[in-house]
Design an enzyme around this catalytic site. Structure first.
Site, PDB file in Angstrom:
ATOM      1  N   LEU A 273       0.831  -1.249  -0.021  1.00 19.47           N
ATOM      2  CA  LEU A 273      -0.111   0.066  -0.157  1.00 19.47           C
ATOM      3  C   LEU A 273       0.818   1.238   0.268  1.00 19.47           C
ATOM      4  O   LEU A 273       1.921   1.263   0.577  1.00 19.47           O
ATOM      5  CB  LEU A 273      -0.930   0.056   1.134  1.00 19.47           C
ATOM      6  N   ASP A 274       0.582   2.380  -0.656  1.00 18.76           N
ATOM      7  CA  ASP A 274       1.233   3.510  -0.742  1.00 18.76           C
ATOM      8  C   ASP A 274       1.331   4.057   0.650  1.00 18.76           C
ATOM      9  O   ASP A 274       0.519   3.833   1.434  1.00 18.76           O
ATOM     10  CB  ASP A 274       0.577   4.564  -1.682  1.00 18.76           C
ATOM     11  N   LYS A 275       2.438   4.786   0.839  1.00 20.09           N
ATOM     12  CA  LYS A 275       2.680   5.626   2.194  1.00 20.09           C
ATOM     13  C   LYS A 275       1.376   6.122   2.646  1.00 20.09           C
ATOM     14  O   LYS A 275       1.260   6.194   3.605  1.00 20.09           O
ATOM     15  CB  LYS A 275       3.801   6.399   2.126  1.00 20.09           C
TER      16      LYS A 275
END
Length: 248
Positions: free
Chosen positions: A104-106
């Protein structure tokens, strides 16, 4: 034998997880820290430890975790500049050689699975499995009126190399002004945000609610994790189309 291969075989780890542990300085050979995964090992003579424990005497339990990922951490075991999801885990789980199943993106929150079983990583992210991931999305700007139809057909996105990238059919359900749910069956880089951008909007918030038929446990606070049951793993690996994943 290579040091990372020995660790992987003895502890049941994915090879890249074993290599990361070596690079992080967690492994010693004959009392000296070894930082090169390709370090040559004399298996019958050399003494190897991981986190201070003898590798040959160490039993690693197979485990898969569900985490409610908060914003601000990256989905990686190690990062030189950013805090990672691994830092949110207790010592007893960090010692098990876990890796994330996908990323998952930051700034993306929600359901993230972690495991030390390499076969489970392949089972969930293999492109032919068509396991849907469902996100609650928030966007700004004017989303195209035909966005749902374009999602269902398969959007062409601008590629990072200048060539267009075509997405597999996905599903979009608009819930209100600037908010909806999106189901995708693949994991291209920043895919949902790029799909929204292709339809005139800018994604400003993403929260993953579901993988396959497995919903994020509502009792997990951001940053918390718990072990996944076998029944829940079966739900997570259930294949279905994106439209079905958004059905009530």
């Amino acid at each position: 034998m290579r040091l990372d291969r020995h660790l992987a075989q003895q502890l049941g780890l994915a090879r890249k997880v074993a290599a990361a542990a070596v690079r992080a300085g967690r492994v010693t050979v004959n009392g000296f820290v070894a930082t090169q995964p390709a370090h040559g090992l004399r298996v019958e003579r050399d003494e190897v430890t991981l986190d201070g424990g003898p590798v040959t005497a160490r039993a690693i339990a197979a485990v898969t975790l569900m985490m409610n990922k908060p914003a601000g951490v990256v989905s990686a075991r190690l990062d030189a500049a950013e805090p990672t999801v691994m830092e949110l885990l207790g010592d007893e789980w960090r010692a098990l050689g876990l890796t994330t199943i996908g990323r998952l993106d930051k700034d993306t929150t929600g359901l993230l699975l972690l495991t030390n079983e390499a076969g489970r990583v392949r089972a969930l992210i293999h492109p032919e499995r068509a396991i849907p991931k469902v996100y609650r999305a928030v966007w700004s700007g004017a989303l195209a009126a035909d966005a749902a139809e374009r999602f269902a057909r398969g959007l062409a996105l601008d590629g990072e190399t200048g060539r267009a990238v075509v997405c597999r059919p996905a599903a979009l359900e608009v819930l209100g002004e600037g908010v909806g749910r999106v189901a995708v069956c693949e994991g291209k880089r920043h895919q949902v945000k790029r799909m929204l951008r292709a339809c005139g909007a800018r994604g400003v918030g993403l929260h993953r609610e579901r993988i396959g038929a497995l919903w994020l446990d509502a009792g997990l606070a951001p940053g918390q994790a718990r072990a996944l049951t076998e029944d829940e793993w079966a739900l997570a690996t259930r294949s279905m189309g994106p439209a079905e994943a958004l059905a009530p």
